[in-house]
Motif scaffolding. Structure first.
Motif, PDB file in Angstrom:
ATOM      1  N   GLY A 273       1.005  -1.468   0.406  1.00 24.51           N
ATOM      2  CA  GLY A 273       0.239  -0.520  -0.405  1.00 24.51           C
ATOM      3  C   GLY A 273       0.619   1.259  -0.440  1.00 24.51           C
ATOM      4  O   GLY A 273       0.385   2.069   0.702  1.00 24.51           O
ATOM      5  N   CYS A 274       1.671   1.171  -0.823  1.00 21.52           N
ATOM      6  CA  CYS A 274       3.204   2.192   0.098  1.00 21.52           C
ATOM      7  C   CYS A 274       3.951   3.408  -1.767  1.00 21.52           C
ATOM      8  O   CYS A 274       4.296   1.423  -2.358  1.00 21.52           O
ATOM      9  N   ALA A 275       4.595   3.177  -1.943  1.00 19.90           N
ATOM     10  CA  ALA A 275       4.763   3.752  -3.514  1.00 19.90           C
ATOM     11  C   ALA A 275       6.262   3.636  -2.751  1.00 19.90           C
ATOM     12  O   ALA A 275       6.417   4.864  -2.217  1.00 19.90           O
ATOM     13  N   GLY A 276       6.953   3.103  -3.339  1.00 18.46           N
ATOM     14  CA  GLY A 276       9.162   3.027  -2.838  1.00 18.46           C
ATOM     15  C   GLY A 276       9.207   4.090  -3.844  1.00 18.46           C
ATOM     16  O   GLY A 276       9.091   3.500  -4.928  1.00 18.46           O
ATOM     17  N   GLY A 277      10.384   4.553  -3.197  1.00 15.68           N
ATOM     18  CA  GLY A 277      11.558   4.997  -4.615  1.00 15.68           C
ATOM     19  C   GLY A 277      12.936   5.874  -3.752  1.00 15.68           C
ATOM     20  O   GLY A 277      12.783   4.967  -2.221  1.00 15.68           O
TER      21      GLY A 277
END
Length: 124
Positions: free
Chosen positions: A37-41
């Motif tokens: 449920g998270c956007a990582g980068g």
């Protein structure tokens, strides 16, 4: 499986974007990825991004290189350096200030995000 090289040599070669000279949020140095449920980068920048608030979950920041002053309204202001990890509680406005530059791995909720260039009032 997703594997990214985040060794110090690779991180030191990442381009740091000067936030004062660009109009849009720069792309992640490793691209974006989904994680629970998270956007990582990876964000690599100098300057100050806008204030952020995430109402759908906590945000995780891991400083890979450089340093930043992280201000979390109603909590604290803290200097973070390479190797430091911070978890910003859901609902808290926060912002980084990295005049000398920072490279951060982030996991940011994909829903419930707000941004403001003006310092929000506590509880806003």
């Amino acid at each position: 499986m997703i594997v990214h090289d985040l060794s110090i040599d690779t991180v030191n070669q990442m381009v740091r974007h000067d936030l004062a000279t660009i109009g849009d949020e720069p792309e992640s140095a490793i691209g974006e990825f989904e994680f629970h449920g998270c956007a990582g980068g990876v964000a690599s920048f100098t300057g100050q991004p806008p204030w952020e608030q995430h109402t759908a979950g906590d945000e995780l920041l891991l400083v890979l290189a450089g340093s930043t002053e992280l201000t979390v309204i109603s909590e604290a202001t803290r200097q973070l350096h390479a190797g430091d990890m911070a978890i910003i509680p859901s609902g808290h406005w926060h912002r980084n200030d990295a005049p000398s530059g920072v490279t951060i791995l982030h996991l940011t909720p994909t829903e419930g995000n707000r941004h403001s260039w003006q310092r929000p009032q506590t509880g806003s």
